[in-house]
Design a protein around this motif. Structure first.
Motif, PDB file in Angstrom:
ATOM      1  N   VAL A  86      -3.226  10.058  19.044  1.00  0.00           N
ATOM      2  CA  VAL A  86      -3.429  10.290  20.386  1.00  0.00           C
ATOM      3  C   VAL A  86      -5.101  10.176  19.953  1.00  0.00           C
ATOM      4  O   VAL A  86      -5.753  10.714  19.563  1.00  0.00           O
ATOM      5  CB  VAL A  86      -3.126  11.752  21.290  1.00  0.00           C
ATOM      6  CG1 VAL A  86      -3.652  11.634  22.284  1.00  0.00           C
ATOM      7  CG2 VAL A  86      -1.164  11.900  21.554  1.00  0.00           C
ATOM      8  N   THR A  87      -5.220   9.075  21.170  1.00  0.00           N
ATOM      9  CA  THR A  87      -6.943   9.487  21.188  1.00  0.00           C
ATOM     10  C   THR A  87      -7.550   8.762  22.475  1.00  0.00           C
ATOM     11  O   THR A  87      -6.727   9.159  23.278  1.00  0.00           O
ATOM     12  CB  THR A  87      -7.618   8.325  20.382  1.00  0.00           C
ATOM     13  OG1 THR A  87      -8.765   7.986  20.021  1.00  0.00           O
ATOM     14  CG2 THR A  87      -6.795   6.780  21.055  1.00  0.00           C
ATOM     15  N   VAL A  88      -8.779   9.493  22.753  1.00  0.00           N
ATOM     16  CA  VAL A  88      -9.717   9.266  23.302  1.00  0.00           C
ATOM     17  C   VAL A  88     -10.122   7.547  23.933  1.00  0.00           C
ATOM     18  O   VAL A  88     -10.289   6.717  23.576  1.00  0.00           O
ATOM     19  CB  VAL A  88     -10.801  10.428  24.179  1.00  0.00           C
ATOM     20  CG1 VAL A  88      -9.825  11.536  23.973  1.00  0.00           C
ATOM     21  CG2 VAL A  88     -11.984  10.047  23.226  1.00  0.00           C
ATOM     22  N   THR A  89     -10.103   7.679  25.608  1.00  0.00           N
ATOM     23  CA  THR A  89     -11.060   6.200  25.416  1.00  0.00           C
ATOM     24  C   THR A  89     -12.268   6.207  25.417  1.00  0.00           C
ATOM     25  O   THR A  89     -12.831   7.035  24.999  1.00  0.00           O
ATOM     26  CB  THR A  89     -11.133   6.087  26.965  1.00  0.00           C
ATOM     27  OG1 THR A  89     -10.387   6.276  28.015  1.00  0.00           O
ATOM     28  CG2 THR A  89     -11.756   4.993  27.823  1.00  0.00           C
ATOM     29  N   ASN A 139     -12.256   4.957  18.198  1.00  0.00           N
ATOM     30  CA  ASN A 139     -11.407   4.747  17.207  1.00  0.00           C
ATOM     31  C   ASN A 139     -10.629   4.731  16.479  1.00  0.00           C
ATOM     32  O   ASN A 139     -10.181   6.200  15.498  1.00  0.00           O
ATOM     33  CB  ASN A 139     -13.648   3.979  16.289  1.00  0.00           C
ATOM     34  CG  ASN A 139     -13.581   2.634  15.346  1.00  0.00           C
ATOM     35  OD1 ASN A 139     -12.262   2.654  14.817  1.00  0.00           O
ATOM     36  ND2 ASN A 139     -14.297   2.630  14.686  1.00  0.00           N
ATOM     37  N   VAL A 140     -10.161   3.607  16.829  1.00  0.00           N
ATOM     38  CA  VAL A 140      -8.550   4.002  15.993  1.00  0.00           C
ATOM     39  C   VAL A 140      -8.257   2.671  14.696  1.00  0.00           C
ATOM     40  O   VAL A 140      -8.561   1.611  14.925  1.00  0.00           O
ATOM     41  CB  VAL A 140      -7.085   3.816  16.881  1.00  0.00           C
ATOM     42  CG1 VAL A 140      -5.651   3.839  16.192  1.00  0.00           C
ATOM     43  CG2 VAL A 140      -7.907   4.819  17.645  1.00  0.00           C
ATOM     44  N   LEU A 156      -3.751  -3.001  11.842  1.00  0.00           N
ATOM     45  CA  LEU A 156      -4.890  -3.329  13.181  1.00  0.00           C
ATOM     46  C   LEU A 156      -6.113  -2.105  13.171  1.00  0.00           C
ATOM     47  O   LEU A 156      -5.694  -1.161  13.736  1.00  0.00           O
ATOM     48  CB  LEU A 156      -3.742  -2.613  13.994  1.00  0.00           C
ATOM     49  CG  LEU A 156      -3.973  -3.641  14.957  1.00  0.00           C
ATOM     50  CD1 LEU A 156      -4.280  -5.032  15.293  1.00  0.00           C
ATOM     51  CD2 LEU A 156      -2.619  -3.267  16.367  1.00  0.00           C
ATOM     52  N   LEU A 157      -6.963  -2.994  14.270  1.00  0.00           N
ATOM     53  CA  LEU A 157      -8.143  -1.812  14.258  1.00  0.00           C
ATOM     54  C   LEU A 157      -8.570  -1.972  16.343  1.00  0.00           C
ATOM     55  O   LEU A 157      -8.439  -3.348  16.900  1.00  0.00           O
ATOM     56  CB  LEU A 157      -9.828  -2.219  13.927  1.00  0.00           C
ATOM     57  CG  LEU A 157      -9.458  -2.292  12.522  1.00  0.00           C
ATOM     58  CD1 LEU A 157      -8.952  -3.766  11.145  1.00  0.00           C
ATOM     59  CD2 LEU A 157     -10.797  -2.484  11.441  1.00  0.00           C
ATOM     60  N   LEU A 158      -8.980  -0.941  16.164  1.00  0.00           N
ATOM     61  CA  LEU A 158      -9.257  -0.517  18.130  1.00  0.00           C
ATOM     62  C   LEU A 158     -10.676  -0.053  18.068  1.00  0.00           C
ATOM     63  O   LEU A 158     -10.293   0.773  17.875  1.00  0.00           O
ATOM     64  CB  LEU A 158      -8.322  -0.160  18.545  1.00  0.00           C
ATOM     65  CG  LEU A 158      -6.325  -0.334  18.887  1.00  0.00           C
ATOM     66  CD1 LEU A 158      -5.692  -0.219  17.510  1.00  0.00           C
ATOM     67  CD2 LEU A 158      -5.549   0.121  20.440  1.00  0.00           C
ATOM     68  N   GLU A 159     -11.378  -0.487  18.252  1.00  0.00           N
ATOM     69  CA  GLU A 159     -12.807   0.080  18.143  1.00  0.00           C
ATOM     70  C   GLU A 159     -12.794   0.512  19.326  1.00  0.00           C
ATOM     71  O   GLU A 159     -14.148   1.517  19.113  1.00  0.00           O
ATOM     72  CB  GLU A 159     -13.541  -1.316  17.797  1.00  0.00           C
ATOM     73  CG  GLU A 159     -14.049  -1.914  16.516  1.00  0.00           C
ATOM     74  CD  GLU A 159     -14.566  -2.673  15.879  1.00  0.00           C
ATOM     75  OE1 GLU A 159     -15.484  -3.592  16.873  1.00  0.00           O
ATOM     76  OE2 GLU A 159     -14.302  -3.133  14.602  1.00  0.00           O
ATOM     77  N   LEU A 160     -12.793   0.072  20.137  1.00  0.00           N
ATOM     78  CA  LEU A 160     -12.898   1.262  21.904  1.00  0.00           C
ATOM     79  C   LEU A 160     -11.685   0.778  22.494  1.00  0.00           C
ATOM     80  O   LEU A 160     -11.688  -0.024  23.221  1.00  0.00           O
ATOM     81  CB  LEU A 160     -14.428   0.110  22.705  1.00  0.00           C
ATOM     82  CG  LEU A 160     -15.729   0.021  22.289  1.00  0.00           C
ATOM     83  CD1 LEU A 160     -16.619  -1.162  22.852  1.00  0.00           C
ATOM     84  CD2 LEU A 160     -16.337   1.843  22.282  1.00  0.00           C
TER      85      LEU A 160
END
Lengths: 110, 112
Positions: B12-15, B18-19, B76-80
């Motif tokens: 779980v992360t916020v808008t 960085n994931v 897999l990178l989600l930077e924002l």
């Protein structure tokens, strides 16, 4: 783009009955893979076919070897544990990529 | 049986967060894949790779980066991160020949 069309989208069966799921391809495909997704989300590979048929217990799958435009999955003597969502996915040519259908949700009832 | 593992299993992360999602396969497969699964869309290919240092763009790459650091590891990178990236993510691998893909157990990502 190239598509994989699954039918039916949903199916309800009583235990002990037989059923057939189908995947149609909008173009010739090299191979097909069938999966079952359980309630926890895990994807279980059932069959991989580049031609012909394969059988595993009560499940049997076939891939149209002539025109390579459809595949079927037969479930014999359905059991409660067969419930889940079934996906087929096909590879076009030598792309090394799978194109997934939207799935068939199967519910087996006592 | 080919082994593909993913971590974390839930995140779980916020808008704007960085994931990084991790995938490891231990069967010396050349090809590795990242998919996302959303209701009504089935599984869609994000990125894939055919070896260490290689990256290929899939069908829904926007908002994602990926990196293949070794034969075994694909990230897999989600930077924002955005709420639209809330999804179930699967990693898969296969050999270079005409053979089946093997899937990991999935990572459920929620972006608040």
């Amino acid at each position: 783009g190239d598509q994989v069309e699954q039918s039916p989208s949903a199916l309800s069966l009583h235990e002990g009955t037989d059923s057939a799921l189908r995947c149609n391809f909008t173009t010739t495909m090299r191979s097909v893979q069938w999966f079952r997704q359980n309630s926890r989300g895990s994807l279980i590979s059932l069959f991989y076919l580049a031609s012909g048929t394969k059988e595993n217990g009560r499940l049997k799958s076939a891939f149209d070897s002539k025109e390579r435009r459809y595949s079927t999955l037969h479930i014999r003597d359905a059991q409660l544990e067969d419930s889940g969502t079934y996906f087929c996915a096909a590879e076009k040519g030598n792309t090394r990529k799978l194109i997934f259908g939207l799935g068939t949700t199967l519910q087996v009832q006592p | 049986e080919a082994a593909v593992t993913q971590s974390p299993r839930n995140k779980v992360t916020v808008t704007g967060g960085n994931v990084t999602l991790s995938c490891r396969q231990t069967n010396s497969h050349n090809y590795m894949y990242w998919y996302r699964q959303d209701t009504g869309h089935g599984l869609r290919l994000i990125h894939y790779s055919y070896g260490a240092g290689n990256l290929q763009i899939g069908d829904v790459p926007d908002g994602y980066k990926a990196t293949r650091t070794t034969q075994e590891d694909f990230f897999l990178l989600l930077e924002l991160a955005s709420p639209s990236q809330t999804s179930l993510y699967f990693c898969a691998s296969r050999t270079g020949g005409a053979l089946e893909q093997y899937f990991g157990p999935g990572t459920r990502l929620t972006v608040l």
